[in-house]
Design an enzyme around this catalytic site. Structure first.
Site, PDB file in Angstrom:
ATOM      1  N   GLN A 128     -68.027 -87.027 -20.937  1.00 21.17           N
ATOM      2  CA  GLN A 128     -67.884 -88.311 -21.631  1.00 21.17           C
ATOM      3  C   GLN A 128     -67.225 -89.316 -20.690  1.00 21.17           C
ATOM      4  O   GLN A 128     -67.107 -90.486 -21.025  1.00 21.17           O
ATOM      5  CB  GLN A 128     -66.989 -88.131 -22.865  1.00 21.17           C
ATOM      6  CG  GLN A 128     -67.570 -87.187 -23.897  1.00 21.17           C
ATOM      7  CD  GLN A 128     -66.527 -86.843 -24.960  1.00 21.17           C
ATOM      8  OE1 GLN A 128     -66.299 -87.604 -25.893  1.00 21.17           O
ATOM      9  NE2 GLN A 128     -65.887 -85.700 -24.829  1.00 21.17           N
ATOM     10  N   ASN A 129     -66.786 -88.849 -19.535  1.00 20.87           N
ATOM     11  CA  ASN A 129     -66.055 -89.736 -18.626  1.00 20.87           C
ATOM     12  C   ASN A 129     -67.010 -90.609 -17.824  1.00 20.87           C
ATOM     13  O   ASN A 129     -68.131 -90.219 -17.527  1.00 20.87           O
ATOM     14  CB  ASN A 129     -65.173 -88.911 -17.679  1.00 20.87           C
ATOM     15  CG  ASN A 129     -64.134 -88.117 -18.446  1.00 20.87           C
ATOM     16  OD1 ASN A 129     -63.908 -88.393 -19.625  1.00 20.87           O
ATOM     17  ND2 ASN A 129     -63.521 -87.143 -17.811  1.00 20.87           N
ATOM     18  N   HIS A 146     -71.678 -91.102 -21.631  1.00 18.70           N
ATOM     19  CA  HIS A 146     -71.163 -92.429 -22.010  1.00 18.70           C
ATOM     20  C   HIS A 146     -71.321 -93.437 -20.879  1.00 18.70           C
ATOM     21  O   HIS A 146     -70.649 -94.469 -20.878  1.00 18.70           O
ATOM     22  CB  HIS A 146     -69.694 -92.334 -22.457  1.00 18.70           C
ATOM     23  CG  HIS A 146     -69.528 -91.642 -23.785  1.00 18.70           C
ATOM     24  ND1 HIS A 146     -68.323 -91.174 -24.247  1.00 18.70           N
ATOM     25  CD2 HIS A 146     -70.430 -91.366 -24.770  1.00 18.70           C
ATOM     26  CE1 HIS A 146     -68.487 -90.614 -25.450  1.00 18.70           C
ATOM     27  NE2 HIS A 146     -69.764 -90.719 -25.783  1.00 18.70           N
ATOM     28  N   CYS A 200     -82.928-114.411 -12.302  1.00 17.25           N
ATOM     29  CA  CYS A 200     -82.400-113.929 -13.595  1.00 17.25           C
ATOM     30  C   CYS A 200     -81.034-114.579 -13.875  1.00 17.25           C
ATOM     31  O   CYS A 200     -80.884-115.357 -14.803  1.00 17.25           O
ATOM     32  CB  CYS A 200     -82.292-112.409 -13.612  1.00 17.25           C
ATOM     33  SG  CYS A 200     -81.641-111.837 -15.193  1.00 17.25           S
ATOM     34  N   THR A 238     -60.845 -83.077 -24.269  1.00 15.03           N
ATOM     35  CA  THR A 238     -61.370 -84.111 -25.182  1.00 15.03           C
ATOM     36  C   THR A 238     -60.745 -83.941 -26.556  1.00 15.03           C
ATOM     37  O   THR A 238     -60.528 -82.806 -27.010  1.00 15.03           O
ATOM     38  CB  THR A 238     -62.912 -84.090 -25.273  1.00 15.03           C
ATOM     39  OG1 THR A 238     -63.321 -85.025 -26.281  1.00 15.03           O
ATOM     40  CG2 THR A 238     -63.478 -82.714 -25.583  1.00 15.03           C
ATOM     41  N   ASN A 263     -57.142 -77.534 -23.507  1.00 15.94           N
ATOM     42  CA  ASN A 263     -56.532 -78.795 -23.896  1.00 15.94           C
ATOM     43  C   ASN A 263     -55.013 -78.604 -23.957  1.00 15.94           C
ATOM     44  O   ASN A 263     -54.538 -77.489 -24.181  1.00 15.94           O
ATOM     45  CB  ASN A 263     -57.070 -79.244 -25.276  1.00 15.94           C
ATOM     46  CG  ASN A 263     -56.925 -80.734 -25.513  1.00 15.94           C
ATOM     47  OD1 ASN A 263     -55.847 -81.286 -25.394  1.00 15.94           O
ATOM     48  ND2 ASN A 263     -58.033 -81.387 -25.863  1.00 15.94           N
ATOM     49  N   CYS A 281     -55.312 -78.959 -17.786  1.00 14.30           N
ATOM     50  CA  CYS A 281     -56.476 -78.252 -17.237  1.00 14.30           C
ATOM     51  C   CYS A 281     -56.454 -78.187 -15.710  1.00 14.30           C
ATOM     52  O   CYS A 281     -57.142 -77.353 -15.128  1.00 14.30           O
ATOM     53  CB  CYS A 281     -57.785 -78.822 -17.772  1.00 14.30           C
ATOM     54  SG  CYS A 281     -57.992 -80.568 -17.467  1.00 14.30           S
TER      55      CYS A 281
END
Ligand code: BJW
Ligand code: ZN
Length: 297
Positions: A128-129, A146, A200, A238, A263, A281
């Site tokens: 997700q990083n 993401h 553009c 997470t 975690n 971690c």
């Protein structure tokens, strides 16, 4: 029998911290056992994996930018309303990230992937990083769900380009302080990052996924394939509260596949998982993913 009774009464007398530590040790031993025979490992990562690189997590200490939470700024409406403020936020995060380096957790994952590849086994990182630290550490098979802080997307023509410039444009130089006392720079949209595609000149935005936006369908398809094929899954750093990523681990667990959470705290999804390995971690992963004595190469 006496031994069991003795260890039970001892456990009852142990302070919580020691009891948790011994549970963590036995979870690590069990993890090492499943790890030794796993052929396809999926590692889902979140902001906690980069915390020891000095990048604040979203929902931990340092998670506020000025007075705003990530969910106030990481959304399309915030950008439409105030692109200058949102660019200041992302400029700040780009600058922090550019100064950061991968930590022991990123390296443990990358080294594990390289070693297992030689044995005909595989590791995929589903992250997700948006900070590219897994790739910098040497991970090859990374799915960024993401997006990426160092890519821009034009809101007019859709062109996506890598961009590591510091600052990303002259008007953001010295801007983006996270101090709650700082005021908005109120940069005119014409001075914010603009598209360089011929004729553009559209406004650029960070190529990341904001709240309410759908994830890239090609990336999601690859993620689904990897989750369906893996025979061991790690959920690392997470909070497991942002969808759809929050459901990836539980989805794998529902197939009866071992899922292990790494975690510093428990999360709303901990109870779905076979084991929880508590601790930073950068300390736990190098031990967990180290070469196992049964590995031949
Ligand atoms: C350590 C550690 C150490 C610390 N070692 N550990 C279903 C139900 C309800 C809501 C929804 C739903 N489906 C969709 C939604 C809406 C929304 C959502 O999930 N909202 C929730 C808040 C409820 N989801 C979306 O909008 C997603 N889109 C989507 O699903 O489209 C379809 C759809 C849309 C609308 C409605 C329905 C369907 C898109 C989500 C995009 C998220 N974007 C962000 C910003 C990315 C760009 C940027 O970086 O700016 O992604 S938000 C932010 O949260 C970022 C992160 O990737 C994400 C997750 O955060 P993460 O990584 O878990 O970090 P933290 O800080 O939360 O946790 C850190 C953890 O590490 C903690 O647990 C610590 O304990 C731990 N830790 N140090 C180990 N050293
Ligand atoms: Zn453009």
């Amino acid at each position: 029998m006496l031994g069991i009774l003795a260890s039970r009464s001892l456990a009852l007398r142990l302070p919580d911290a020691v009891r948790h530590q011994s549970a963590a040790c036995s979870d690590m031993a069990k993890f090492r056992q499943v790890f030794s025979s796993a052929k396809r490992i999926a590692i889902i990562t979140g902001a906690g994996v980069s915390a020891e690189s000095g990048i604040p997590t979203f929902r931990g200490p340092g998670g506020l930018w000025r007075t705003w939470k990530a969910q106030d700024l990481a959304r399309p409406e915030a950008f439409s309303r105030n692109p200058s403020r949102v660019w200041e936020f992302y400029h700040h995060r780009r600058e922090v990230t550019l100064k950061s380096k991968p930590n022991a957790a990123h390296y443990a994952i990358a080294e594990c992937e390289a070693r297992l590849r030689k044995q005909g086994r595989s590791v995929v990182v589903i992250t997700q990083n948006v900070d590219e630290l897994h790739q910098q550490a040497g991970s090859k098979h990374v799915l960024e769900i993401h997006g990426n802080l160092f890519k821009t997307r034009c809101i007019s023509c859709g062109s996506v380009k890598p961009n590591h410039h510091s600052p990303i444009c002259p008007s953001l130089l010295g801007k983006g302080s996270p101090d709650p006392e700082s005021s908005d720079a109120q940069i005119d949209a014409s001075d914010l990052p603009r598209c360089e595609e011929q004729e553009c000149n559209g406004l650029l935005r960070p190529d990341v996924i904001w709240f309410g936006e759908v994830l890239d369908s090609n990336v999601l398809t690859q993620v689904e394939k990897e989750l369906d094929m893996c025979d061991l899954c790690l959920v690392v750093g997470t909070s497991s509260i942002v969808f759809p990523a929050a459901m990836f681990g539980p989805q794998v667990a529902s197939r009866g596949i071992p899922v292990v959470e790494f975690n510093t705290s428990t999360t709303p999804k901990t109870t779905y998982f076979m084991h929880h390995i508590s601790g930073p971690c950068g300390t736990t992963l190098p031990v967990a993913l180290a070469r196992h004595e049964s590995e031949v190469i």
